[in-house]
Write a protein that holds these residues in place. Sequence first.
Motif, short mmCIF file in Angstrom:
data_model
loop_
_atom_site.label_atom_id
_atom_site.label_comp_id
_atom_site.label_asym_id
_atom_site.label_seq_id
_atom_site.Cartn_x
_atom_site.Cartn_y
_atom_site.Cartn_z
N GLN A 245 4.69 -0.80 5.60
CA GLN A 245 3.54 -0.76 4.70
C GLN A 245 3.19 0.68 4.36
O GLN A 245 3.45 1.60 5.14
CB GLN A 245 2.34 -1.46 5.34
CG GLN A 245 2.56 -2.92 5.66
CD GLN A 245 1.37 -3.56 6.35
OE1 GLN A 245 0.30 -2.97 6.43
NE2 GLN A 245 1.56 -4.76 6.86
N ASP A 246 2.59 0.86 3.20
CA ASP A 246 2.20 2.19 2.75
C ASP A 246 1.29 2.85 3.80
O ASP A 246 0.38 2.22 4.34
CB ASP A 246 1.47 2.10 1.41
CG ASP A 246 1.21 3.45 0.80
OD1 ASP A 246 2.09 4.33 0.88
OD2 ASP A 246 0.10 3.65 0.24
N LEU B 278 6.00 4.67 -1.68
CA LEU B 278 5.40 4.57 -0.35
C LEU B 278 5.16 5.97 0.23
O LEU B 278 6.01 6.86 0.14
CB LEU B 278 6.31 3.78 0.59
CG LEU B 278 6.57 2.31 0.27
CD1 LEU B 278 7.53 1.72 1.29
CD2 LEU B 278 5.27 1.52 0.23
#
Length: 242
Positions: free
Chosen positions: A23-24, A52
Motif C-alpha cells: 500500500q502507498d 506509490l
Amino acid sequence: MTDLSPSDLAKDAAARAGVALVQDGMRLGLGTGSTAVFMVHRLAERIRAEGLRLRCAATSRATCDLAGQLGIQIEELDEIGWLDLTLDGADEIDPDLNLIKGGGGAHLREKIVAAASDRMVVIADPTKVVETLGAFHLPVEVIPFGVETTITHIRRLLDSLDLTHRPILPRQRDGRLFRTDEDNLILDLSLDVITDCSAISSGLHAIPGVVEHGLFLGMCDLALVGAPDGSVIEMTKPEVTA
C-alpha cells in the motif's frame, strides 16, 4: 517477462500476489533470490503505474542493485526504522510456516530485515512446500577465523542430536569459497530431515563463530504459493488450540 518456464510462471504468480499487498506509504523489506527477482520487477511496475511512495530496505547487494536499475530507491534499514512488511522467498516451507532460507547466501540480512517487520510474507512456487524441513541444505554463516574449530563444534552438536555423519559442506562458487555480503563463509548442513528445529537453532546460536543460520522459526506470517496457471494458494499458521 515472456517465455517463462512453468516454475517461473509460478514464481511470478506468487510475486504478483505479494506485491498486491503493498500500500502507498509503506516501509518495505525486499528479499533475495529467484522469486524475489520477480517481486522486485512487479513492484517497480506498480510504482511506475500508480506513483506509490514507498521506503524500501534490501536484504542483499544483489537486490539493492536490481531495485536501483528498476528505479526503486533503496535506503539503509536503520534510516527507515521499523518496516510494515517484508516480501521474501524461501527454500523450504513447512505446514507451520517455518522456513529454511539462505540458498542465495543472504539469510543473515534477510533475518535481520524480517525481524524488523510487522509482517513477513513469503512468496514461493509449489516445490518449496514440504512436510518436514531438511531436504534442502541448512545454511550456516560463519566467520572465517577458526572455521575448522567451528565445524568441529557443529559436528558435535549434530552428534548430540542423532545426526551423526551428516555432511558439512563449505559452500563454493566458481571453484572458490563463497563469501557473503559480510565477507563470511557458509557451511551447508546436509541433514535430510530436521525433527527438532528448535534444538538445532538454539545449539547453532550457542557456537562461537556461528553468525546466523537459515532456520526461520515462527517468523513468517503468510506464504503465497503460486502455480503455473497464475493461481495462488495462501498458507497461514495453524490455529493454536487450548
